[in-house]
Design a protein around this motif. Structure first.
Motif, mmCIF file in Angstrom:
data_model
loop_
_atom_site.group_PDB
_atom_site.id
_atom_site.type_symbol
_atom_site.label_atom_id
_atom_site.label_comp_id
_atom_site.label_asym_id
_atom_site.label_seq_id
_atom_site.Cartn_x
_atom_site.Cartn_y
_atom_site.Cartn_z
ATOM 1 N N THR A 1 0.827 -1.217 0.000
ATOM 2 C CA THR A 1 0.000 0.000 0.000
ATOM 3 C C THR A 1 0.861 1.267 0.000
ATOM 4 O OG1 THR A 1 -1.658 -1.213 1.258
ATOM 5 C CG2 THR A 1 -1.862 1.179 1.255
ATOM 6 N N LYS B 1 -6.907 4.950 -8.874
ATOM 7 C CA LYS B 1 -7.528 5.774 -9.914
ATOM 8 C C LYS B 1 -6.495 6.226 -10.940
ATOM 9 C CE LYS B 1 -10.135 9.419 -8.988
ATOM 10 N NZ LYS B 1 -10.694 10.546 -8.200
ATOM 11 N N TYR C 1 0.929 4.471 -2.752
ATOM 12 C CA TYR C 1 0.675 5.882 -2.424
ATOM 13 C C TYR C 1 1.895 6.753 -2.719
ATOM 14 C CZ TYR C 1 -3.999 5.313 -0.477
ATOM 15 O OH TYR C 1 -5.345 5.080 -0.329
ATOM 16 N N ARG D 1 -8.869 8.257 1.348
ATOM 17 C CA ARG D 1 -7.451 8.252 0.954
ATOM 18 C C ARG D 1 -7.282 7.874 -0.527
ATOM 19 N NH1 ARG D 1 -4.950 11.008 1.518
ATOM 20 N NH2 ARG D 1 -2.939 9.998 1.347
ATOM 21 N N MET D 2 -8.106 6.934 -0.979
ATOM 22 C CA MET D 2 -8.032 6.488 -2.377
ATOM 23 C C MET D 2 -8.402 7.621 -3.336
ATOM 24 S SD MET D 2 -7.429 3.050 -2.612
ATOM 25 C CE MET D 2 -8.513 2.118 -3.660
ATOM 26 N N GLU D 3 -9.159 8.606 -2.824
ATOM 27 C CA GLU D 3 -9.547 9.760 -3.643
ATOM 28 C C GLU D 3 -8.600 10.938 -3.433
ATOM 29 O OE1 GLU D 3 -12.135 10.038 -5.918
ATOM 30 O OE2 GLU D 3 -12.271 7.883 -5.641
ATOM 31 N N GLY D 4 -7.565 10.706 -2.634
ATOM 32 C CA GLY D 4 -6.633 11.803 -2.376
ATOM 33 C C GLY D 4 -7.130 12.778 -1.323
ATOM 34 N N ALA E 1 -1.985 3.884 4.097
ATOM 35 C CA ALA E 1 -2.494 4.840 3.098
ATOM 36 C C ALA E 1 -2.339 6.280 3.586
ATOM 37 C CB ALA E 1 -3.950 4.534 2.773
ATOM 38 N N PRO F 1 0.635 9.410 -5.787
ATOM 39 C CA PRO F 1 0.041 10.088 -4.630
ATOM 40 C C PRO F 1 -1.379 10.595 -4.920
ATOM 41 C CG PRO F 1 2.184 11.049 -5.212
ATOM 42 C CD PRO F 1 1.783 10.141 -6.333
ATOM 43 N N ASP F 2 -2.169 10.704 -3.858
ATOM 44 C CA ASP F 2 -3.522 11.256 -3.956
ATOM 45 C C ASP F 2 -4.413 10.503 -4.935
ATOM 46 O OD1 ASP F 2 -2.830 13.163 -2.098
ATOM 47 O OD2 ASP F 2 -2.142 14.587 -3.625
ATOM 48 N N GLY F 3 -4.546 9.239 -4.719
ATOM 49 C CA GLY F 3 -5.472 8.471 -5.560
ATOM 50 C C GLY F 3 -4.763 7.400 -6.349
ATOM 51 N N PRO F 4 -4.092 6.473 -5.662
ATOM 52 C CA PRO F 4 -3.191 5.533 -6.330
ATOM 53 C C PRO F 4 -3.846 4.680 -7.421
ATOM 54 C CG PRO F 4 -3.615 4.842 -4.059
ATOM 55 C CD PRO F 4 -4.144 6.230 -4.201
ATOM 56 N N ASN G 1 -10.765 4.667 4.156
ATOM 57 C CA ASN G 1 -9.953 4.125 3.063
ATOM 58 C C ASN G 1 -10.339 4.777 1.737
ATOM 59 O OD1 ASN G 1 -8.092 1.994 1.974
ATOM 60 N ND2 ASN G 1 -9.972 1.407 0.918
#
Lengths: 105, 164
Positions: A77, A90, A81, B32-35, B118, A85-88, B29
Protein backbone atom coordinates in the motif's frame (compact mmCIF):
# COMPACT_ATOMS: atom_id res chain seq x y z
CA UNK A 1 -7.23 18.42 -20.34
CA UNK A 2 -7.75 17.15 -23.86
CA UNK A 3 -11.17 15.90 -24.91
CA UNK A 4 -10.44 13.41 -27.65
CA UNK A 5 -6.69 13.44 -28.04
CA UNK A 6 -3.61 12.95 -25.93
CA UNK A 7 -0.45 14.69 -27.16
CA UNK A 8 -2.13 15.01 -30.55
CA UNK A 9 -3.04 11.31 -30.83
CA UNK A 10 -6.78 10.76 -31.33
CA UNK A 11 -8.22 8.53 -28.60
CA UNK A 12 -11.65 7.80 -27.12
CA UNK A 13 -11.98 9.07 -23.56
CA UNK A 14 -14.84 8.92 -21.09
CA UNK A 15 -15.99 12.01 -19.14
CA UNK A 16 -13.32 11.39 -16.48
CA UNK A 17 -10.53 11.16 -19.03
CA UNK A 18 -10.14 7.37 -19.00
CA UNK A 19 -9.50 5.53 -22.26
CA UNK A 20 -12.61 3.69 -23.40
CA UNK A 21 -10.79 1.59 -25.99
CA UNK A 22 -7.70 -0.08 -24.59
CA UNK A 23 -6.44 -0.89 -28.10
CA UNK A 24 -5.60 2.81 -28.44
CA UNK A 25 -3.25 2.68 -25.44
CA UNK A 26 0.51 2.87 -25.99
CA UNK A 27 3.44 3.46 -23.63
CA UNK A 28 3.74 6.97 -25.11
CA UNK A 29 0.14 7.69 -24.14
CA UNK A 30 0.86 6.27 -20.68
CA UNK A 31 3.73 8.71 -20.27
CA UNK A 32 1.52 11.61 -21.37
CA UNK A 33 -1.26 10.57 -18.97
CA UNK A 34 1.33 10.24 -16.20
CA UNK A 35 2.25 13.84 -16.93
CA UNK A 36 -1.38 14.91 -16.55
CA UNK A 37 -1.61 12.99 -13.26
CA UNK A 38 1.58 14.57 -11.97
CA UNK A 39 3.58 11.34 -11.69
CA UNK A 40 5.84 11.59 -14.77
CA UNK A 41 8.40 10.37 -15.62
CA UNK A 42 7.32 6.74 -15.24
CA UNK A 43 9.96 4.57 -13.53
CA UNK A 44 10.36 0.78 -13.43
CA UNK A 45 8.42 0.80 -10.18
CA UNK A 46 5.49 2.56 -11.85
CA UNK A 47 5.64 0.12 -14.73
CA UNK A 48 5.49 -2.83 -12.37
CA UNK A 49 2.12 -1.52 -11.13
CA UNK A 50 0.84 -0.75 -14.63
CA UNK A 51 1.82 -4.21 -15.86
CA UNK A 52 0.10 -5.88 -12.94
CA UNK A 53 -3.10 -3.96 -13.65
CA UNK A 54 -2.92 -5.05 -17.30
CA UNK A 55 -2.35 -8.72 -16.42
CA UNK A 56 -5.07 -8.74 -13.81
CA UNK A 57 -7.51 -6.91 -16.07
CA UNK A 58 -7.01 -9.49 -18.80
CA UNK A 59 -7.82 -12.22 -16.30
CA UNK A 60 -10.75 -10.65 -14.42
CA UNK A 61 -11.93 -7.75 -16.59
CA UNK A 62 -11.80 -5.38 -13.66
CA UNK A 63 -9.17 -3.07 -12.22
CA UNK A 64 -7.64 -4.73 -9.10
CA UNK A 65 -8.40 -3.16 -5.73
CA UNK A 66 -5.82 -2.26 -3.11
CA UNK A 67 -5.88 -5.64 -1.39
CA UNK A 68 -5.37 -7.51 -4.66
CA UNK A 69 -2.51 -5.16 -5.53
CA UNK A 70 -0.93 -6.10 -2.17
CA UNK A 71 -1.61 -9.82 -2.08
CA UNK A 72 -1.52 -10.88 -5.71
CA UNK A 73 0.60 -8.12 -7.23
CA UNK A 74 3.01 -8.00 -4.30
CA UNK A 75 2.89 -4.19 -4.26
CA UNK A 76 2.57 -2.71 -0.74
CA UNK A 77 0.00 0.00 0.00
CA UNK A 78 2.73 2.47 1.00
CA UNK A 79 4.53 2.03 -2.33
CA UNK A 80 1.32 2.64 -4.27
CA UNK A 81 0.67 5.88 -2.42
CA UNK A 82 4.29 6.94 -2.90
CA UNK A 83 4.27 6.18 -6.64
CA UNK A 84 0.80 7.55 -7.36
CA UNK A 85 0.04 10.09 -4.63
CA UNK A 86 -3.52 11.26 -3.96
CA UNK A 87 -5.47 8.47 -5.56
CA UNK A 88 -3.19 5.53 -6.33
CA UNK A 89 -5.54 3.11 -8.08
CA UNK A 90 -7.53 5.77 -9.91
CA UNK A 91 -4.35 7.28 -11.30
CA UNK A 92 -2.63 3.99 -12.08
CA UNK A 93 -5.73 2.64 -13.85
CA UNK A 94 -6.00 5.78 -15.98
CA UNK A 95 -2.33 5.70 -16.94
CA UNK A 96 -2.56 1.97 -17.70
CA UNK A 97 -5.45 2.70 -20.08
CA UNK A 98 -8.19 0.91 -18.13
CA UNK A 99 -11.56 2.14 -16.79
CA UNK A 100 -12.04 4.11 -13.61
CA UNK A 101 -12.10 1.64 -10.67
CA UNK A 102 -15.66 0.66 -9.81
CA UNK A 103 -15.09 -0.80 -6.34
CA UNK A 104 -15.50 0.86 -2.92
CA UNK A 105 -12.44 -0.80 -1.40
CA UNK B 1 -22.33 20.78 -9.46
CA UNK B 2 -19.13 22.79 -9.22
CA UNK B 3 -19.04 22.81 -5.43
CA UNK B 4 -15.67 22.79 -3.70
CA UNK B 5 -14.28 19.22 -3.51
CA UNK B 6 -13.89 17.67 -0.05
CA UNK B 7 -10.25 17.99 1.05
CA UNK B 8 -10.23 16.53 4.55
CA UNK B 9 -12.43 14.20 6.62
CA UNK B 10 -12.39 13.17 10.28
CA UNK B 11 -14.34 10.00 10.85
CA UNK B 12 -15.58 9.05 14.31
CA UNK B 13 -16.16 5.34 14.95
CA UNK B 14 -18.29 4.92 18.06
CA UNK B 15 -19.66 1.40 17.76
CA UNK B 16 -17.87 -1.88 18.39
CA UNK B 17 -19.95 -4.31 16.35
CA UNK B 18 -18.60 -5.52 13.03
CA UNK B 19 -21.25 -3.57 11.14
CA UNK B 20 -20.55 -0.59 13.38
CA UNK B 21 -16.84 -0.49 12.57
CA UNK B 22 -16.66 -1.27 8.85
CA UNK B 23 -18.53 1.75 7.44
CA UNK B 24 -16.07 4.15 9.05
CA UNK B 25 -13.09 2.12 7.85
CA UNK B 26 -14.44 1.90 4.31
CA UNK B 27 -15.10 5.64 4.27
CA UNK B 28 -11.60 6.43 5.58
CA UNK B 29 -9.95 4.12 3.06
CA UNK B 30 -12.14 5.50 0.28
CA UNK B 31 -11.16 9.04 1.23
CA UNK B 32 -7.45 8.25 0.95
CA UNK B 33 -8.03 6.49 -2.38
CA UNK B 34 -9.55 9.76 -3.64
CA UNK B 35 -6.63 11.80 -2.38
CA UNK B 36 -8.64 13.20 0.54
CA UNK B 37 -6.79 13.71 3.83
CA UNK B 38 -8.36 11.44 6.47
CA UNK B 39 -8.22 10.62 10.14
CA UNK B 40 -10.09 8.12 12.28
CA UNK B 41 -11.14 8.80 15.87
CA UNK B 42 -12.19 5.72 17.82
CA UNK B 43 -14.44 6.25 20.80
CA UNK B 44 -16.48 4.09 23.19
CA UNK B 45 -16.79 0.53 21.88
CA UNK B 46 -15.53 1.69 18.50
CA UNK B 47 -12.14 1.65 20.21
CA UNK B 48 -12.14 -2.14 19.93
CA UNK B 49 -11.18 -1.72 16.28
CA UNK B 50 -7.67 -0.66 17.35
CA UNK B 51 -7.30 -2.90 20.42
CA UNK B 52 -5.03 -5.81 19.48
CA UNK B 53 -6.96 -8.48 21.35
CA UNK B 54 -10.35 -7.33 20.09
CA UNK B 55 -9.92 -6.06 16.53
CA UNK B 56 -10.25 -9.41 14.78
CA UNK B 57 -12.97 -10.69 17.09
CA UNK B 58 -15.66 -8.10 16.37
CA UNK B 59 -19.12 -9.51 15.76
CA UNK B 60 -22.35 -8.69 14.02
CA UNK B 61 -25.13 -7.71 16.45
CA UNK B 62 -28.05 -10.10 15.99
CA UNK B 63 -30.04 -8.67 18.91
CA UNK B 64 -31.52 -5.21 18.73
CA UNK B 65 -31.08 -5.18 14.98
CA UNK B 66 -34.51 -5.21 13.33
CA UNK B 67 -32.93 -5.16 9.86
CA UNK B 68 -31.26 -8.54 10.47
CA UNK B 69 -32.55 -11.10 7.98
CA UNK B 70 -31.85 -14.74 7.15
CA UNK B 71 -30.41 -16.36 5.13
CA UNK B 72 -29.26 -13.08 3.56
CA UNK B 73 -30.08 -9.38 3.54
CA UNK B 74 -33.18 -9.92 1.36
CA UNK B 75 -34.44 -12.93 3.36
CA UNK B 76 -36.85 -13.21 6.28
CA UNK B 77 -36.60 -10.95 9.32
CA UNK B 78 -34.78 -12.70 12.17
CA UNK B 79 -36.88 -12.52 15.36
CA UNK B 80 -34.90 -10.90 18.18
CA UNK B 81 -35.40 -13.93 20.42
CA UNK B 82 -33.80 -16.16 17.76
CA UNK B 83 -30.95 -13.68 17.41
CA UNK B 84 -30.36 -14.14 21.13
CA UNK B 85 -29.70 -17.89 20.83
CA UNK B 86 -26.03 -18.62 21.65
CA UNK B 87 -23.97 -18.88 18.50
CA UNK B 88 -26.25 -16.72 16.32
CA UNK B 89 -23.97 -13.72 16.44
CA UNK B 90 -20.93 -15.87 15.63
CA UNK B 91 -22.86 -17.44 12.75
CA UNK B 92 -24.00 -14.11 11.30
CA UNK B 93 -20.44 -12.81 11.70
CA UNK B 94 -18.91 -15.69 9.78
CA UNK B 95 -21.51 -15.26 7.01
CA UNK B 96 -20.79 -11.56 6.69
CA UNK B 97 -17.02 -12.09 6.76
CA UNK B 98 -17.34 -14.61 3.96
CA UNK B 99 -19.26 -12.15 1.82
CA UNK B 100 -16.73 -9.40 2.55
CA UNK B 101 -13.85 -11.69 1.65
CA UNK B 102 -15.48 -12.20 -1.77
CA UNK B 103 -15.45 -8.43 -2.26
CA UNK B 104 -11.80 -8.29 -1.16
CA UNK B 105 -12.68 -6.30 1.96
CA UNK B 106 -9.92 -7.22 4.45
CA UNK B 107 -10.47 -8.37 8.05
CA UNK B 108 -10.40 -5.47 10.54
CA UNK B 109 -6.75 -5.89 11.60
CA UNK B 110 -5.49 -6.03 8.03
CA UNK B 111 -7.80 -3.18 6.98
CA UNK B 112 -6.49 -0.96 9.80
CA UNK B 113 -2.95 -1.63 8.60
CA UNK B 114 -3.88 -0.86 4.98
CA UNK B 115 -5.63 2.39 5.93
CA UNK B 116 -2.73 3.46 8.15
CA UNK B 117 -0.27 2.69 5.33
CA UNK B 118 -2.49 4.84 3.10
CA UNK B 119 -1.63 7.78 5.34
CA UNK B 120 -4.76 7.97 7.49
CA UNK B 121 -4.07 8.95 11.11
CA UNK B 122 -5.69 6.90 13.87
CA UNK B 123 -6.63 8.31 17.24
CA UNK B 124 -8.16 6.90 20.42
CA UNK B 125 -10.56 8.88 22.60
CA UNK B 126 -8.98 9.69 25.96
CA UNK B 127 -12.20 9.48 27.96
CA UNK B 128 -12.77 5.94 26.67
CA UNK B 129 -9.14 4.87 27.16
CA UNK B 130 -9.41 6.01 30.80
CA UNK B 131 -12.81 4.41 31.29
CA UNK B 132 -11.70 1.07 29.80
CA UNK B 133 -8.35 1.33 31.68
CA UNK B 134 -6.31 0.71 28.54
CA UNK B 135 -2.58 1.27 28.13
CA UNK B 136 -0.48 1.76 25.00
CA UNK B 137 0.34 -1.98 24.98
CA UNK B 138 -3.30 -2.76 24.33
CA UNK B 139 -3.32 -0.91 21.02
CA UNK B 140 -2.24 -2.06 17.59
CA UNK B 141 0.91 -0.27 16.36
CA UNK B 142 -1.13 1.74 13.82
CA UNK B 143 -2.91 3.68 16.58
CA UNK B 144 -1.06 7.01 16.50
CA UNK B 145 -2.15 8.85 19.61
CA UNK B 146 -4.67 9.19 22.42
CA UNK B 147 -6.54 12.48 22.06
CA UNK B 148 -8.95 14.51 24.14
CA UNK B 149 -12.04 15.60 22.31
CA UNK B 150 -10.62 19.13 22.26
CA UNK B 151 -7.46 17.95 20.53
CA UNK B 152 -9.59 16.00 18.09
CA UNK B 153 -11.43 19.18 17.11
CA UNK B 154 -8.14 21.07 16.80
CA UNK B 155 -6.72 18.42 14.47
CA UNK B 156 -9.96 18.43 12.52
CA UNK B 157 -9.63 22.08 11.51
CA UNK B 158 -10.95 22.37 7.96
CA UNK B 159 -12.37 18.84 8.09
CA UNK B 160 -15.74 17.41 7.42
CA UNK B 161 -16.56 15.41 10.57
CA UNK B 162 -18.41 12.16 9.99
CA UNK B 163 -19.89 10.33 12.97
CA UNK B 164 -20.55 6.62 12.64
Amino acid sequence: MSENSIIGIAVDLDESGYLTNHDQWTPVIAEALAGEEGVAPLTDEHWKVLKFIAEDYKERETVPGMRRMNKVGGIPTKDLYRLFPDGPIKKAARIAGYPKPASCV
Amino acid sequence: MNAEPIKKVSIVVSKGSLEGVYPGLIMANGARMEGIEASLFFTFFGLHAVVKKKMDKLRVATVGNPAMCVPDAMGFALPTIVGAIPGMSAFATSMMKKEMEKLDIPPVGEFIEMISDAGCKMYACKATVDMFKLSSDDFCPQMDKVLTVGEFYELSAGSQIIFT
